[in-house]
Design a protein around this motif. Structure first.
Motif, PDB file in Angstrom:
ATOM      1  N   ASP A   1       0.841  -1.197   0.000  1.00  0.00           N
ATOM      2  CA  ASP A   1       0.000   0.000   0.000  1.00  0.00           C
ATOM      3  C   ASP A   1       0.882   1.255   0.000  1.00  0.00           C
ATOM      4  O   ASP A   1       1.363   1.686   1.053  1.00  0.00           O
TER       5      ASP A   1
ATOM      6  N   HIS B   1       0.156   4.331  -0.255  1.00  0.00           N
ATOM      7  CA  HIS B   1      -0.411   5.450   0.503  1.00  0.00           C
ATOM      8  C   HIS B   1      -0.038   5.344   1.985  1.00  0.00           C
ATOM      9  O   HIS B   1       0.355   6.335   2.606  1.00  0.00           O
TER      10      HIS B   1
ATOM     11  N   GLU C   1       2.670   7.795   4.178  1.00  0.00           N
ATOM     12  CA  GLU C   1       2.384   8.360   5.498  1.00  0.00           C
ATOM     13  C   GLU C   1       3.427   7.923   6.522  1.00  0.00           C
ATOM     14  O   GLU C   1       3.896   8.720   7.332  1.00  0.00           O
TER      15      GLU C   1
END
Length: 293
Positions: free
Chosen positions: A270, A272, A276
């Motif tokens: 992932d 994303h 982060e």
């Protein structure tokens, strides 16, 4: 009194009980570490940080890099009392007495480590003689399968001897293992015998690797991974887990660093989440870690 027909062994000098822990059980025990991050620690405090941040296990090592032998048993016992996650401890290549000691004090896994001094230049430990699962180095498919034939329940792909080295070297060796496995998968059964001879690996394990499409045991990558992206890279290359050197806990806010690596392993597909997780790590991403030789 023992039950009729049940043999109970009370002799503390008995090192091996392969009937109690057959190889298949050791491999199953190693499966518990899949999808996790294992951190090398040199103190009780570091072990507590790793556990709090979500590490699935810790490798206990001597604080001084000049000491290249089994860690002090008292340090291992202190770490065992302080954390509840599995404990890995290192023994020198071929030093079966160190392995006996580590098993006697109750470590969960034993790492026959090339990062330590070599006790026997010609022979590895016969890992079938121990109840504890072993992890060994495998920089290519042939080396990995030779260690499995000796009883290793886990393979750790890393770099040159005496240290985990840099990311590029680890990636190179992981790709070597994966690439040779793909070559094997595309072979006819008749070609497997010649390939096994070429890589100097037992034919039955080569055939099993072809059938499974991967190593027949848990496969880890080890290195100085300092960002979640580093850990995710190793997972996307096909590894089951990562070993992380103790340098990671020497940065500022070590708990955040360890948590980042753990999240990188858990969410390696992932981008994303990885974006982060990698945020706010400028100080370590701009720097470099010196490779100790």
């Amino acid at each position: 009194m023992a039950e009729e027909g049940v043999v109970t062994v009370y002799n503390s000098n008995v090192v091996a009980d392969t009937k109690k822990n057959p190889f298949s059980l050791k491999v199953g025990m190693a499966q518990m570490l899949r999808g996790g991050a294992i951190f090398k620690v040199t103190s009780v405090e570091q072990a507590k940080i790793a556990e709090k941040a979500g590490a699935c296990s810790v490798v206990v090592s001597e604080p001084s890099w000049d000491v290249r032998r089994m860690p002090d048993p008292s340090l291992i016992k202190d770490v065992k009392r302080a954390v509840s996650i599995p404990i890995v401890a290192q023994a020198r290549i071929g030093h079966f007495v160190e392995a006996q000691i580590l098993e006697a004090i109750g470590v969960d896994y034993i790492d026959e480590s090339e990062a330590l001094d070599i006790a026997d230049e010609d022979n590895y430990i016969n890992k079938h003689n121990f109840r504890s699962p072993f992890v060994c180095e495998g920089r290519n498919l042939g080396e990995a399968l030779r260690r499995v034939s000796e009883g290793a329940a886990m393979i750790r792909t890393t770099v040159f001897s005496y240290g985990y080295g840099d990311l590029a070297e680890t990636v190179k060796n992981v790709r070597s293992v994966m690439g040779e496995t793909r070559v094997l998968n595309n072979m006819d059964d008749d070609e497997v015998f010649a390939f096994a001879k070429e890589i100097e690996a037992p034919n039955d394990l080569v055939a099993q690797t072809k059938q499974m499409g991967r190593l027949p045991v848990v496969h880890f990558a080890a290195g100085r991974f300092v960002t979640p992206a580093d850990a995710a890279l190793m997972m996307q290359l096909g590894c089951d887990c990562v070993f992380v050197d103790s340098d990671i806990v020497n940065f500022s806010d070590p708990c955040k660093r360890v948590q980042g690596i753990v999240r990188g392993v858990r969410h390696y597909t992932d981008p994303h989440v990885l974006a982060e997780t990698c945020s706010g790590l400028k100080d370590i991403m701009a720097g470099s870690i010196t490779v100790r030789r």
